[in-house]
Design an enzyme around this catalytic site. Structure first.
Site, PDB file in Angstrom:
ATOM      1  N   ASN A 152       0.808  -1.228   0.000  1.00 15.46           N
ATOM      2  CA  ASN A 152       0.000   0.000   0.000  1.00 15.46           C
ATOM      3  C   ASN A 152       0.840   1.276   0.000  1.00 15.46           C
ATOM      4  OD1 ASN A 152       0.780  -0.701   2.656  1.00 15.46           O
ATOM      5  ND2 ASN A 152      -0.894   0.493   3.533  1.00 15.46           N
ATOM      6  N   GLY A 229       1.798  -5.325   7.522  1.00 14.85           N
ATOM      7  CA  GLY A 229       0.747  -6.023   6.788  1.00 14.85           C
ATOM      8  C   GLY A 229      -0.415  -6.375   7.691  1.00 14.85           C
ATOM      9  N   SER A 230      -1.134  -7.413   7.324  1.00 13.78           N
ATOM     10  CA  SER A 230      -2.351  -7.779   8.038  1.00 13.78           C
ATOM     11  C   SER A 230      -2.042  -8.402   9.390  1.00 13.78           C
ATOM     12  CB  SER A 230      -3.180  -8.756   7.207  1.00 13.78           C
ATOM     13  OG  SER A 230      -2.539 -10.034   7.166  1.00 13.78           O
ATOM     14  N   THR A 231      -3.003  -8.304  10.287  1.00 13.93           N
ATOM     15  CA  THR A 231      -2.862  -8.898  11.617  1.00 13.93           C
ATOM     16  C   THR A 231      -2.748 -10.417  11.517  1.00 13.93           C
ATOM     17  OG1 THR A 231      -4.070  -7.079  12.655  1.00 13.93           O
ATOM     18  CG2 THR A 231      -3.973  -9.167  13.870  1.00 13.93           C
ATOM     19  N   VAL A 233      -1.471 -12.324   9.087  1.00 17.45           N
ATOM     20  CA  VAL A 233      -0.127 -12.724   8.668  1.00 17.45           C
ATOM     21  C   VAL A 233       0.890 -12.353   9.740  1.00 17.45           C
ATOM     22  CG1 VAL A 233       1.677 -12.403   6.930  1.00 17.45           C
ATOM     23  CG2 VAL A 233      -0.723 -12.553   6.230  1.00 17.45           C
ATOM     24  N   GLY A 234       0.719 -11.193  10.355  1.00 21.78           N
ATOM     25  CA  GLY A 234       1.635 -10.762  11.399  1.00 21.78           C
ATOM     26  C   GLY A 234       1.653 -11.710  12.582  1.00 21.78           C
ATOM     27  N   GLU A 251       3.947  -3.969  12.311  1.00 25.36           N
ATOM     28  CA  GLU A 251       2.921  -2.932  12.181  1.00 25.36           C
ATOM     29  C   GLU A 251       1.776  -3.537  11.396  1.00 25.36           C
ATOM     30  OE1 GLU A 251       0.803  -0.142  10.198  1.00 25.36           O
ATOM     31  OE2 GLU A 251       2.781   0.482   9.506  1.00 25.36           O
ATOM     32  N   CYS A 285      -2.965   1.632   6.684  1.00 26.08           N
ATOM     33  CA  CYS A 285      -3.231   1.032   7.990  1.00 26.08           C
ATOM     34  C   CYS A 285      -3.795   2.042   8.977  1.00 26.08           C
ATOM     35  CB  CYS A 285      -1.954   0.408   8.541  1.00 26.08           C
ATOM     36  SG  CYS A 285      -0.557   1.567   8.576  1.00 26.08           S
TER      37      CYS A 285
END
Length: 489
Positions: A152, A229-231, A233-234, A251, A285
């Protein structure tokens, strides 16, 4: 500066990946194929980490003025190639001209801040409880850092890890998002190559998550994994890193609240909400996700907001006056349309937009939304604004804190103390009074709470993330070990 990005960058060399699979890089607005690149394998990844490990040993001891000099040269390379960089940001990530301009300058400021880090690797001398002992604390680089950059804000969110990592004596291996291999990774190889960075310190691997995704994290070389990235994947990355006792800087997603109290300046709040919601199509985000408006001013705010949102130009991101460009791919469009449909089924009303042409989703405004509808429950990550009424300050706080995210937010009030008190009660890593939620300054701590991540980027806080402390004591006088030794005499 090299502009042929059909090869990845390992140990200072541009080379093909060894996978049998290829990856297409596509312009999200036009659908044009920008290029195809041979994907990386685990063997390619291993070579990158091996090169980083070897190069970092010498880099860790390099003089601070040498590190700073290379970062300063990178700034010059960026400035000299601004047009090329912005063109790639626009055509690869669907960024508008306005967003690409802002992203470029934000990235430049990150680099400028990083030039100070080689001289900020401070230690301490502390007293000791032992006679004749001197306690020293040294700040050292971690070693090798693995960076997984997003699609993004790929240029900015990659450089905010690359620059401080190199400045503090680390080497890096970068895996950019598959949608943005150039602006999230390969272009930095070109920039730092032109700046004279020694071989092996910056490596870029372009590969599929199914082939090398987990190995980026589990490889023994990196001591920290930086991921944006996304929660979902994180959390997976955090679990993998935990098994290897690695540090993480994560983040992750946000469900950011924008609260308009009953005494707010409506014109200011509307302008703020428009930017925080629709900047870069809401694919940020920190973007405004839920707009909470006091019931007494809800209708007036809605009318003003809809009137202004209707003026936003959407479409071709390369046109300088476009406000809203395409989403990164059709999957994102379909996901948001599904949540719009689900929210309408539960009583929400589409007051503006709601349609898509290709990957361009019209700026959309919805009223009659509750905090339990799909668009409120999920991170929208698109140009859809939802307006939710509340009764009083306490309810606004409760609604804002209802979900397990805590990245950014904002509160609008003409009474600064009241706005500040509400802001204090929102469980989030960042929040802004009488502004919107999309704020990032290179010297301020950036990061979230709860499901929005771990750690902080920028300023002195990223120094803490990307370095480690070593206690070294010096015994100047012979130490008396008491009865333990005396009995032996």
């Amino acid at each position: 500066m090299n502009t042929d990005f059909t090869r990845m960058y390992i140990d200072g060399e541009w080379q093909k990946g060894n996978s049998e699979k290829t990856m297409k890089n596509v312009n999200p607005f036009t659908g044009e194929e920008l290029f195809t690149i041979q994907a990386a394998t685990k063997e390619d990844l291993n070579r990158a980490y091996d090169a980083a490990t070897l190069a970092q040993e010498k880099w860790a001891t390099e003089l601070p003025q040498v590190k700073r000099g290379i970062l300063e040269k990178a700034i010059t390379v960026m400035e000299d190639n601004k047009g090329v960089i912005m063109d790639w940001i626009i055509k690869e990530s669907g960024s508008t001209y306005m967003k690409a301009t802002s992203e470029f300058h934000a990235s430049l400021n990150i680099l400028k801040e990083a030039t100070t880090y080689p001289y900020r690797m401070e230690g301490k001398i502390l007293p000791s409880q032992v006679p004749g002992k001197e306690n020293r604390v040294y700040r050292n680089p971690l070693g090798v850092i693995g960076i997984i950059s997003p699609w993004n804000f790929p240029f900015h969110l990659a450089i905010r890890s690359i620059a401080p990592a190199l400045a503090t004596g680390n080497a890096v291996v970068i895996k950019p998002a598959t949608d943005t291999p150039v602006t999230g990774g390969l272009i930095f190889a070109s920039i730092f190559e032109a700046a004279g960075l020694p071989k092996g310190l910056l490596n870029v691997i372009v590969g599929r998550g199914s082939e090398i995704g987990d190995d980026i994290v589990t490889h023994p070389a990196p001591r920290l994994i930086s991921f944006t990235g996304s929660t979902e994947v994180g959390r997976h990355i955090g679990e993998l890193a935990g098994r290897g006792l690695k540090k993480t800087a994560l983040e992750l997603g946000g469900n950011n609240a924008f609260i308009v109290l009953d005494d707010a300046n409506l014109d200011q709040a509307v302008d703020s909400a428009l930017f925080g919601k629709f900047y870069h199509q809401g694919q940020i985000c920190m973007a405004v996700n839920r707009i909470f408006v006091h019931k007494d001013i809800y209708d007036e705010f809605a009318e003003r907001f809809i009137q202004q949102a209707a003026k936003l130009k959407y479409g071709n991101p390369a046109e300088e006056d476009t406000n809203v460009g395409p989403l990164i791919n059709r999957e994102q469009v379909d996901r948001i349309l599904k949540d719009i449909e689900g929210s309408v089924e539960q009583g929400a009303k589409i007051r503006l937009g709601g349609q898509a042409q290709g990957n361009v989703l019209q700026p959309t405004v919805m009223t009659g939304v509750t905090n339990s509808m799909p668009l409120a429950e999920n991170e929208i990550f698109g140009p859809v604004a939802i307006l939710i009424p509340f009764e009083n300050d306490e309810e606004a706080i409760q609604l804002a804190n209802a979900y397990p995210y805590g990245l950014s937010g904002s509160v609008h009030s003409s009474n600064l103390e009241r706005g500040t008190q509400v802001a204090h009660k929102i469980h989030t890593g960042m929040i802004h009074v009488n502004d919107q939620s999309v704020n990032d300054e290179p010297h301020m701590p950036f990061g979230g709470e709860k499901d929005s991540g771990l750690g902080r980027f920028n300023g002195e806080w990223v120094l803490e993330e990307f370095t480690t402390l070593k206690w070294l004591s010096v015994q100047h006088d012979r130490r008396n070990y008491g009865p333990f030794i005396n009995r032996l005499k």
